[in-house]
Motif scaffolding. Structure first.
Motif, PDB file in Angstrom:
ATOM      1  N   ALA A 177      -3.214   9.806 -11.702  1.00 45.34           N
ATOM      2  CA  ALA A 177      -1.795   9.883 -12.053  1.00 45.34           C
ATOM      3  C   ALA A 177      -0.919   9.722 -10.814  1.00 45.34           C
ATOM      4  CB  ALA A 177      -1.491  11.217 -12.739  1.00 45.34           C
ATOM      5  N   HIS A 178      -1.363  10.252  -9.686  1.00 44.03           N
ATOM      6  CA  HIS A 178      -0.611  10.099  -8.438  1.00 44.03           C
ATOM      7  C   HIS A 178      -0.552   8.625  -8.037  1.00 44.03           C
ATOM      8  CE1 HIS A 178       1.259  11.339  -4.752  1.00 44.03           C
ATOM      9  NE2 HIS A 178       0.288  10.855  -4.000  1.00 44.03           N
ATOM     10  N   VAL A 179      -1.679   7.925  -8.194  1.00 40.96           N
ATOM     11  CA  VAL A 179      -1.717   6.486  -7.910  1.00 40.96           C
ATOM     12  C   VAL A 179      -0.741   5.745  -8.829  1.00 40.96           C
ATOM     13  CG1 VAL A 179      -3.143   4.406  -8.043  1.00 40.96           C
ATOM     14  CG2 VAL A 179      -4.067   6.484  -7.028  1.00 40.96           C
ATOM     15  N   ALA A 180      -0.786   6.069 -10.114  1.00 42.42           N
ATOM     16  CA  ALA A 180       0.102   5.411 -11.077  1.00 42.42           C
ATOM     17  C   ALA A 180       1.576   5.662 -10.737  1.00 42.42           C
ATOM     18  CB  ALA A 180      -0.210   5.899 -12.494  1.00 42.42           C
ATOM     19  N   ASN A 181       1.899   6.882 -10.299  1.00 39.69           N
ATOM     20  CA  ASN A 181       3.276   7.194  -9.902  1.00 39.69           C
ATOM     21  C   ASN A 181       3.716   6.343  -8.716  1.00 39.69           C
ATOM     22  OD1 ASN A 181       3.479   9.157 -11.883  1.00 39.69           O
ATOM     23  ND2 ASN A 181       3.087  10.866 -10.502  1.00 39.69           N
ATOM     24  N   LEU A 182       2.823   6.180  -7.744  1.00 36.39           N
ATOM     25  CA  LEU A 182       3.148   5.394  -6.545  1.00 36.39           C
ATOM     26  C   LEU A 182       3.355   3.920  -6.878  1.00 36.39           C
ATOM     27  CD1 LEU A 182       0.615   6.980  -4.010  1.00 36.39           C
ATOM     28  CD2 LEU A 182       3.106   7.233  -3.974  1.00 36.39           C
ATOM     29  N   LEU A 183       2.698   3.452  -7.932  1.00 35.27           N
ATOM     30  CA  LEU A 183       2.780   2.040  -8.311  1.00 35.27           C
ATOM     31  C   LEU A 183       3.815   1.769  -9.398  1.00 35.27           C
ATOM     32  CD1 LEU A 183      -1.023   1.103  -8.392  1.00 35.27           C
ATOM     33  CD2 LEU A 183       0.698   0.206  -6.798  1.00 35.27           C
ATOM     34  N   ALA A 184       4.488   2.793  -9.865  1.00 29.13           N
ATOM     35  CA  ALA A 184       5.360   2.671 -11.042  1.00 29.13           C
ATOM     36  C   ALA A 184       6.405   1.566 -10.925  1.00 29.13           C
ATOM     37  CB  ALA A 184       6.035   4.009 -11.327  1.00 29.13           C
ATOM     38  N   ASN A 185       6.944   1.351  -9.744  1.00 28.05           N
ATOM     39  CA  ASN A 185       8.010   0.357  -9.567  1.00 28.05           C
ATOM     40  C   ASN A 185       7.619  -0.776  -8.633  1.00 28.05           C
ATOM     41  OD1 ASN A 185      10.013   1.824 -11.165  1.00 28.05           O
ATOM     42  ND2 ASN A 185       9.984   3.315  -9.490  1.00 28.05           N
ATOM     43  N   GLU A 186       6.308  -1.042  -8.566  1.00 23.88           N
ATOM     44  CA  GLU A 186       5.800  -2.065  -7.653  1.00 23.88           C
ATOM     45  C   GLU A 186       5.317  -3.302  -8.414  1.00 23.88           C
ATOM     46  OE1 GLU A 186       5.894  -1.881  -4.375  1.00 23.88           O
ATOM     47  OE2 GLU A 186       6.583   0.200  -4.249  1.00 23.88           O
TER      48      GLU A 186
END
Length: 250
Positions: A107-116
């Motif tokens: 989930a932390h990875v997904a958060n970091l990639l959310a706007n990439e």
């Protein structure tokens, strides 16, 4: 570049109690920004060490995000704390999986990639385990606890690692939509035959498990005497694979 402060878990708050992530180091693209990759370090390491390696790669169109895992007690170390994406009880094929910890890390990875753009994830050792677990979450459309997986992944890389929860995938990838997501996701798994930390067979069997469960674009690369570290030949292979897979400009 370093972004200071402890990261919040965001959408993963429902997964587990809040955990304190360390510094996130960002390597900005030197050319046109075409893709972003979250790169996850191994047990006891931090985002800084890998950001220094990734900065030297001839991939000017990639933005690298290198987070640092939270410090937490590790069962393998008798409860001694270490930076880790999830808990490890023992490194055996039948060892238990910390699904709760894996969900928080994914989930932390997904958060970091959310706007990439062109979201991808990769990692080394335990970081590879988290990356490959994220691949299965993407295909299934949900985390291990059932919460929806929120992003699309373009590519996944696992160096000197293993696929957590491989034994629980049987029968879960039968729906057409899930099959299509699994079949379309490019995955690169690399492992050294001289690895005395995470045995070579873990990487080899992980790639076989991915292929057998419908991840048809899985590529496995083996390296003769390579131990639990990386070498120029491996990083060159990763660069070539990323350039081809993501359609990067030179």
């Amino acid at each position: 570049m370093s972004l200071s402060g402890a990261a919040a878990v965001g959408s993963s708050r429902n997964l587990r109690r809040a955990v304190e992530f360390g510094k996130t180091h960002v390597v900005r693209p030197k050319g046109k920004h075409q893709a972003t990759i979250v790169w996850l370090h191994g047990l006891g390491d931090n985002g800084s060490s890998w950001s220094q390696i990734l900065e030297t790669l001839p991939l000017p169109n990639i933005k690298w995000i290198c987070p640092t895992a939270p410090s937490q007690p590790i069962s393998l170390f008798g409860g001694f704390p270490s930076t880790a994406w999830f808990d490890v009880v023992d490194l055996t094929e039948n060892g238990p999986d910390d699904v709760e910890g894996l969900d928080v890390a994914a989930a932390h990875v997904a958060n970091l990639l959310a706007n990439e753009p062109a979201d991808s994830v990769g990692g080394f050792s335990m970081g590879a385990g988290t990356s490959l677990y994220s691949a299965t979450c993407f295909a299934l459309g949900k985390y291990g606890n059932g919460n929806p997986y929120p992003i699309n992944l373009s590519a996944v890389i696992g160096l000197s690692g293993w696929l957590p929860c491989a034994k629980t995938l049987t029968g879960k990838l039968e729906e057409e939509q899930i099959k299509n997501r699994a079949a379309s996701l490019p995955i690169l798994v690399c492992h050294g035959k001289g690895d005395d930390v995470v045995p070579f067979k873990f990487g080899e069997k992980s790639s076989q498990a991915l292929l057998s469960h419908g991840f048809k674009k899985t590529t496995f690369k083996a390296y003769g005497a390579l131990g639990h570290y990386t070498i120029p030949q491996e990083t060159e292979d990763v660069c070539a694979w990323l350039t081809s897979t993501l359609g990067l400009e030179g």
